[in-house]
Scaffold this motif. Structure first.
Motif, short mmCIF file in Angstrom:
data_model
loop_
_atom_site.label_atom_id
_atom_site.label_comp_id
_atom_site.label_asym_id
_atom_site.label_seq_id
_atom_site.Cartn_x
_atom_site.Cartn_y
_atom_site.Cartn_z
N GLU A 55 15.27 -0.35 1.06
CA GLU A 55 14.96 -0.41 -0.24
C GLU A 55 13.81 -1.59 -0.38
O GLU A 55 12.63 -1.23 -0.84
N THR A 56 14.05 -2.87 0.50
CA THR A 56 13.14 -3.61 0.13
C THR A 56 11.83 -3.50 0.99
O THR A 56 10.76 -4.01 0.41
N PHE A 57 11.74 -2.97 1.92
CA PHE A 57 10.90 -2.72 2.78
C PHE A 57 9.83 -1.71 2.03
O PHE A 57 8.64 -1.94 1.94
N GLY A 58 10.57 -0.70 1.27
CA GLY A 58 9.80 0.27 0.63
C GLY A 58 8.89 -0.40 -0.59
O GLY A 58 8.01 0.12 -0.83
N GLU A 59 9.74 -1.28 -1.48
CA GLU A 59 9.05 -2.11 -2.39
C GLU A 59 7.85 -2.78 -1.90
O GLU A 59 6.99 -2.90 -2.54
N TYR A 60 7.93 -3.49 -0.64
CA TYR A 60 6.94 -4.26 -0.13
C TYR A 60 5.87 -3.30 0.27
O TYR A 60 4.46 -3.49 -0.02
N ILE A 61 5.95 -2.13 0.62
CA ILE A 61 4.80 -1.17 0.93
C ILE A 61 4.13 -0.78 -0.06
O ILE A 61 3.00 -0.65 -0.28
N LEU A 62 4.94 -0.52 -1.24
CA LEU A 62 4.56 -0.11 -2.46
C LEU A 62 3.35 -1.01 -3.26
O LEU A 62 2.29 -0.85 -3.35
N GLU A 63 3.91 -2.42 -3.05
CA GLU A 63 2.79 -3.68 -3.47
C GLU A 63 1.91 -3.46 -2.75
O GLU A 63 0.54 -3.51 -3.15
#
Ligand SMILES: NC(=O)C1=CN([C@@H]2O[C@H](COP(=O)(O)OP(=O)(O)OC[C@H]3O[C@@H](n4cnc5c(N)ncnc54)[C@H](OP(=O)(O)O)[C@@H]3O)[C@@H](O)[C@H]2O)C=CC1
Ligand SMILES: O=C1O[C@H](COP(=O)(O)O)[C@@H](O)[C@H](O)[C@H]1O
Length: 499
Positions: A55-63
């Motif tokens: 989840e958090t890695f996905g958010e980081y990639i989107l940013e």
């Protein structure tokens, strides 16, 4: 020819939490996905030490995609489909158990989709980890299939010729050459690839592409940025290793190579290797005459004060690492005998400019001998970035009642014909997915390129030959760089003259 590849693929990114992955790799994968180039079944196993959940890695990639991608035109649905393809895997390269667990995870994924996936391992990690990772990929049988499994190695590929040979030997103990993709991202740039199309798909230029008609060639890769957050890496490398050995040498190969008999990777790579073999090695005692090295001092760029190199974070205040190089080469073959090839690259310079300028010889002294002062020799400028165009400068008649001449330009602009050109990493990642090594460096090319600069390294580092010059940040380099060309009646052509 690119095709839409359908083979299910496991992509394993070592260093997925690092700078390169954040700015280049994930935005590139996402753009390939948006444009339909990724296989239908794929998963990006993203390895790092930092704590993350999927989840958090996905958010980081989107940013990071918002910050660094060329493409912001996507829907939430597209993002969440891509997001489903990313798994974060906590991983410590120094711990063998991590490799064992990764192997299990990849095998499980293969079982899930009932297919032995192609496996691509992207080593986006510091060079000192390559040996360990490469050995463990073999030892734990993560890489087993000689066709389906591939490994991508980032630059720097070695530190000098000996270390590059060591690294090549190490890799060839574990993998076949056709499994190894050594990245030089300049080869993925549209404008660099276009050099081959321009030269070999047109009848007009190739007959003139030799020492009978060409007077000199210059290759510039100037950057406005300084060393940014990579001071400690850069201080151990310098412009010669960081840029000349790879990017500028590869551009040189594209410009100077003989025509390949067919557009095939082995053929193109052979011809490029031939260029490097023919580059005349500069004797240590001539290095002072042929090379200039320099460091930037404080100055101003775009109205902002810039610190000097020695004040940059991560840089040794007594450093003798060069941030600017200018040099002259000759290629000893029939085509190029006697033509000087000038190269320069630097950080914190006046402008961002990557270009190749081919200066042709003067016309014979007959028809316009009375107008000689009005004549300027033809020039072909290949702008690689940020402008992406090819410009041919030729003489024309000035409109009017008498015969006056002036130079005019004919321009082909890449942006006009395709404003959203792919990023270099998109091209290169797609080539790896498709198993096409044409735009990657073969072991012999890398070693040869190190060999070309090895006398320079030795003269500068061991014997302190060629005094370290300085240049203010925001300039075009030290005076000695201009002198290098002036001695032969040449001068550097910078943005202001080109554009
Ligand atoms: N950045 C750039 O612009 C360019 C980089 N390169 C090359 O790409 C490679 C990566 O560079 P860059 O992204 O800048 O480097 P960074 O220092 O930003 O990232 C290094 C990565 O390695 C991971 N890592 C470090 N130690 C371990 C370990 N023991 N186990 C597992 N993972 C580890 C880090 O994980 P974590 O953060 O989670 O600890 C991080 O993801 C280098 O070879 C570099 O030379 C080449 C051209 C340009
Ligand atoms: O490989 C590298 O290239 C970049 C320049 O790449 P560009 O695509 O922005 O021209 C350079 O800044 C970096 O020092 C070097 O390692």
């Amino acid at each position: 020819m690119k095709s839409h590849k359908q083979t299910p693929t496991s992509i394993v990114v070592f260093g997925a939490t690092g700078d390169l992955a954040k700015r280049k790799l994930f935005p590139a994968f996402f753009n390939l996905f948006l444009e339909g180039w990724m296989p239908e079944d794929f998963t990006i196993f993203s390895l790092g030490r930092k704590e993350h959940t999927d989840e958090t890695f996905g958010e980081y990639i989107l940013e990071n995609i918002h910050n660094f991608s060329r493409n912001h035109d996507f829907s939430e649905a597209q993002w969440s489909q891509f997001r489903e393809k990313i798994r974060y895997v906590p991983f410590d390269i120094k711990n063998d158990q991590s490799f064992y667990s990764l192997k299990k995870e990849l095998d499980e994924y293969d079982s899930e989709i009932a297919h032995r996936t192609d496996r691509i391992f992207y080593l986006s990690i510091a060079p000192n980890f390559i040996e360990n990772v490469s050995n463990n990929l073999k030892k734990y049988e993560l890489v087993k299939d000689r066709i389906k499994d591939r490994i991508i190695i980032e630059k720097p590929f070695g530190y000098d010729k000996a270390s590059a040979i060591h690294l090549n030997n190490l890799l060839s103990n574990n993998f076949e050459e056709n499994q190894i993709y050594r990245i030089d991202h300049y080869l993925g740039k549209e404008t660099v690839q276009n050099i081959l199309a321009f030269r070999f798909a047109n009848i007009m230029f190739e007959p003139l592409w030799n020492n009978k008609y060409i007077d000199s060639i210059q290759i510039t890769v100037a950057e406005k940025v300084g060393v940014e957050e990579r001071g400690s890496y850069y201080d151990g490398a310098g412009a010669l290793r960081d840029m000349i050995q790879n990017h500028l040498m590869q551009i040189l190969c594209m410009v100077a190579m003989e025509p390949p008999s067919v557009f095939k990777s082995s053929e193109i790579r052979n011809k490029k290797a031939d260029v490097l073999k023919s580059v005349r090695r500069i004797h240590v005692e001539d290095i002072e005459h042929y090379t200039v090295r320099a460091q930037y001092t404080q100055g101003r760029i775009d109205g902002h004060d810039k610190v000097g190199y020695l004040e940059e974070p991560g840089v040794n205040p007594g450093s003798k690492t060069e941030t600017f190089v200018a040099m002259k080469f000759y290629i000893d073959n029939e085509r190029w005998n006697g033509v000087p090839f000038y190269m320069r690259t630097g950080k914190s310079m006046a402008a961002k400019q990557s270009s190749v300028v081919i200066s042709f010889k003067e016309v014979p002294d007959d028809t316009f001998r009375n107008n000689k002062s009005m004549l300027s020799p033809n020039k072909l400028t290949i702008n690689i970035q940020p402008e992406m165009d090819i410009k041919l400068s030729f003489m024309a008649k000035k409109p009017g009642l008498n015969m006056k001449l002036k130079p005019v330009d004919m321009v082909f602009d890449f942006f006009e014909c395709s404003p959203n050109t792919p990023e270099a990493y998109e091209t290169l990642l797609l080539d790896v997915l498709e198993g096409d090594p044409t735009l990657f460096m073969r072991s012999d090319q890398v070693e040869e390129a190190w060999d070309v600069i090895s006398n320079i390294q030795e003269a500068w580092e061991r014997f302190d030959i060629a005094k370290m010059q300085t240049y203010p940040a925001g300039s075009w380099g030290p005076e000695a760089s201009d002198e290098l060309l002036k001695r032969q009646g040449h001068y550097w052509i910078s943005n202001s003259e080109i554009n």
